[in-house]
Scaffold this active site. Structure first.
Site, mmCIF file in Angstrom:
data_model
loop_
_atom_site.group_PDB
_atom_site.id
_atom_site.type_symbol
_atom_site.label_atom_id
_atom_site.label_comp_id
_atom_site.label_asym_id
_atom_site.label_seq_id
_atom_site.Cartn_x
_atom_site.Cartn_y
_atom_site.Cartn_z
ATOM 1 N N ASP A 36 23.661 50.961 -16.296
ATOM 2 C CA ASP A 36 25.008 50.413 -16.170
ATOM 3 C C ASP A 36 25.696 50.325 -17.522
ATOM 4 O OD1 ASP A 36 25.732 49.919 -13.539
ATOM 5 O OD2 ASP A 36 24.663 48.007 -13.447
ATOM 6 N N LYS A 71 26.480 54.465 -15.221
ATOM 7 C CA LYS A 71 27.255 54.010 -14.066
ATOM 8 C C LYS A 71 28.417 53.145 -14.522
ATOM 9 C CE LYS A 71 25.617 50.938 -11.001
ATOM 10 N NZ LYS A 71 26.659 49.872 -11.004
ATOM 11 N N GLU A 106 29.369 49.423 -2.626
ATOM 12 C CA GLU A 106 28.819 48.076 -2.447
ATOM 13 C C GLU A 106 29.702 47.200 -1.568
ATOM 14 O OE1 GLU A 106 27.139 44.278 -5.073
ATOM 15 O OE2 GLU A 106 27.709 46.144 -6.082
#
Length: 265
Positions: free
Chosen positions: A84, A112, A181
């Site tokens: 991330d 990401k 998500e």
């Protein structure tokens, strides 16, 4: 043992073979997960909550993620490893490339980033410089202060259509993978079918190409609130972590997890 690459994930999507992924933060768990058959790992900024005790991911730094990425890479040298990019680590082109380079040097195969169409120039810039990118849409935890909490996204038609447009824009900009998500399962299916790139879901139903869970949620050791989409696989495996991870993989591959009780409508 051969390393898992994006070409494998693209082939799995074509074959409609579902795959299970997990977060990992240290060498020991990374090795254990890989030995049970996990082929894709994420060093998530979720470490701010699971390891550092913060109430959000916002305090996490690139140095934090890089530290844990190095550890996970040593434990799982053959896994496809995502890292991330933390809050405000990709605000300018120069900052973005420097931070992405730090994570790639630490052992990540891909970075990401959270955000929609506004992120396309950033994604394109990284892709052109040989930095593979995974997008992240729906509930993006770095935007918690805008959302007013951790809420399901894309329930209204306008929002759902915008999310689909954002997903297509990120793909066109060069993103090779997408995390989706906390969105309704119908929207997750629309996005998964519309994109050529693999889609990994978390709280998005069993219609995505892959699934991801924070390891603490999968093992039932999350403190405080437990997300609706989480499942304690350790409790169903007589306290055997290895059996729990194998069960998670089996249920993802068969489509048994996530079940309706873990899914948003």
């Amino acid at each position: 043992m051969k390393a898992t690459t994006m070409s494998h994930l693209r082939q799995w999507k074509l074959e409609k073979r579902k795959f299970a992924t997990l977060t990992a933060y240290d060498a020991s768990f990374a090795q254990l997960f890989a030995e049970q058959g996990i082929e894709v790992l994420l060093v998530g900024d979720s470490l701010g909550m699971t390891l550092q005790g913060f109430d959000s991911t916002l305090p996490v730094t690139t140095a934090d993620v890089a530290y844990h990425t190095r550890a996970v890479r040593r434990g799982a040298p053959h896994c496809l490893l995502l890292a991330d990019m933390p809050f405000m680590s990709y605000a300018t082109p120069e900052q973005t490339f420097a931070n992405a380079a730090e994570l790639m040097r630490a052992g990540a195969n891909m970075v990401k980033l959270e955000g929609g169409s506004w992120l396309c120039d950033t994604v394109r810039m990284l892709a052109e410089r040989a930095v593979p990118v995974c997008g992240h849409l729906g509930l993006t935890p770095q935007s918690v202060n805008i959302f007013g909490g951790y809420k399901v996204q894309g329930r209204e038609e306008v929002a759902a259509n915008q999310l689909l447009k954002d997903a297509q824009a990120l793909e066109n900009a060069g993103a090779q993978l997408l995390v989706l998500e906390c969105v309704p399962v119908e929207l997750a299916q629309r996005v998964t079918e519309a994109l050529a790139i693999p889609v990994i879901g978390i709280g998005a139903g069993n219609v995505t190409d892959g699934q991801i869970l924070v390891m603490h949620d999968a093992l039932g050791i999350t403190g405080g609130h437990t997300p609706k989409f989480s499942k304690n696989f350790l409790a169903q495996s007589a306290g055997d972590i290895r059996a729990a991870i194998k069960l998670y993989i089996q249920e993802v591959e068969s489509g048994a997890y996530p079940a309706e009780e873990h899914t948003f409508q």
